[in-house]
Enzyme design. Sequence first.
Site, short mmCIF file in Angstrom:
data_model
loop_
_atom_site.label_atom_id
_atom_site.label_comp_id
_atom_site.label_asym_id
_atom_site.label_seq_id
_atom_site.Cartn_x
_atom_site.Cartn_y
_atom_site.Cartn_z
N GLU A 137 -13.14 4.15 6.06
CA GLU A 137 -12.19 4.18 7.17
C GLU A 137 -11.61 5.58 7.31
OE1 GLU A 137 -10.08 -0.07 7.58
OE2 GLU A 137 -9.38 1.11 5.88
N GLU A 138 -11.22 5.90 8.54
CA GLU A 138 -10.61 7.21 8.82
C GLU A 138 -9.29 7.41 8.10
OE1 GLU A 138 -8.02 4.62 10.82
OE2 GLU A 138 -10.19 4.56 10.67
N ASP A 193 -5.69 2.12 -3.22
CA ASP A 193 -6.83 1.84 -2.35
C ASP A 193 -7.12 3.01 -1.41
OD1 ASP A 193 -4.77 1.53 -0.48
OD2 ASP A 193 -5.60 -0.31 0.39
N SER A 245 0.82 -1.20 0.00
CA SER A 245 0.00 0.00 0.00
C SER A 245 0.86 1.26 0.00
CB SER A 245 -0.97 -0.04 1.19
OG SER A 245 -1.95 0.96 1.09
N ASP A 290 -1.06 1.35 -4.41
CA ASP A 290 -2.00 0.36 -4.95
C ASP A 290 -3.39 0.95 -5.16
OD1 ASP A 290 -2.55 0.47 -2.16
OD2 ASP A 290 -3.51 -1.49 -2.26
#
Length: 546
Positions: free
Chosen positions: A391-392, A308, A152, A306
């Site tokens: 998500e935060e 995300d 990531s 990646d």
Amino acid sequence: MTDRAGSPAQESDLIDVRELVDAYYQRVPDVADPAQKVAFGTSGHRGSSLDTAFNETHIAAITQAIVDYRTEQGIDGPLFIGSDTHGLSRPAEKTALEVLAANGVHALADAEDGWVPTPALSRAIIRYNRALGSNGTTITPGLADGIVITPSHNPPRDGGFKYNPPHGGPADSDATGWIAGRANEHIANGLRDVKRTEPSSVDGYDFRGEYVADLANIIDLAAIRNAGLHIGADPLGGASVDYWALIAEKHGLDLTVVNPVVDPTWRFMTLDWDGKIRMDPSSPSAMASVLQHRADYAVLTGNDADADRHGIVTPDAGLMNPNHYLAVAIQYLYAHRPDWRADAAIGKTLVSSSMIDRVAASLGRRLWEVPVGFKWFVPGLVDGSVGFGGEESAGASFLEFDGSAWTTDKDGILLALLASEITAVTGKSPSQLYAELTDEFGAPAYARVDAAASKEQKARLGKLSGADITADTLAGDPITARLSEAPGNGAAIGGVKVQTEHAWFAARPSGTEDVYKIYAESFRGPEHLAEVQAEAKTIVDRALGA
């Protein structure tokens, strides 16, 4: 924070890619050393070959363990595989393909030998299994799954290896625990039971073409195109670079790829808060060079390696806080997706801003609060009972226009495009819309800090019960909840969360350092937040016996 944060990387900051790859092939882990064992966190196994934590031995063993797991579960369809632009990703993909070939697994790699973002791989699994009439949650003959090779946003020296089962999202703890245990057994046995051969050929799959074409099912691209928005997208040297170029071409958008350079040293990056090169699009320091272009585009976005994660930059406010953007995205989507289920909940991790709670209440939607980790959103996204999961840490996904699953992993490209749709449809930037939310609900102050803790204290924190918190007040307000399980699904949060009417804090042990993380938020401003943080440490230390 280092005084070099936000400054351009220098030669001394760069990795030696050849040394990194040589170490991948030459160093052999000792599983008697915990630091050299296979260990799956919330996003797979990560480590560096230079630390003997991500090496050829690891990847051969993990891949064989995944093959073993597939056999155990009855998964017998193709396996999609892709990698990002980190220096260790392609060597790891080569190793994995050799193990898959020797075991007779039908692997599908990128048809153009390109990079594959995490959301494109998740999308491929969902599309394939949907064509079989399955959502991947019940194992039936022919289902596909996947491997995505990425750490990531981690620094260039790191590698990462993730398994996505037939539902398309991150594997749950039962699966990753089984795979990690089997992989360590294979390493301890000297890879005696690991099969491996050079594949004669690898079948290709058009990850990029299929993903980009399908975007019309989830984003109002016509609205963006008709508004004539000038959009900038910076892949930060990651796997989304060629995706953004095709999105512009395929959908006729006025979109510029701000920096199309791919370099495994990431020499073009500015340093993150701690002086490391880290491709985090939610970090003002890592995004410093991107922010210089904020006035040039109606919407400017960034993705990690990646893709995300997302970072949203607007001309009026610069880089948005991820929590702020998630709140805006939720308010917009639930007002502009009429074909979603009327009872589709809003999914958030329990350390995300409670601005989302207030938005959910104003929309009359159920809030589904889960522990940290995107895997918790998978069941709801699969069956449409959760319209949005976020998500935060700047990761999210949501449903297609018709309420069906898009991805069951985080999709930074999608959330970046949504910012353009929001701007095109409302005529306002996401940051302007967030300002309107604060006018209605108040302006929260949010931060995360670390506190020192021994390994024993971290272990105790991970097992604390809400009942272990004896305090009655927090920063002057009565405590209304003491949680050790997530309200949405009852799953253990691996720590505690304490709430009042105006503020909250959550404490969780770090998985890599001798600290615990304190997330906190106050709707009474920064000074009150500081009080909450100070009292949080006292409350937690008391519960830990520190």
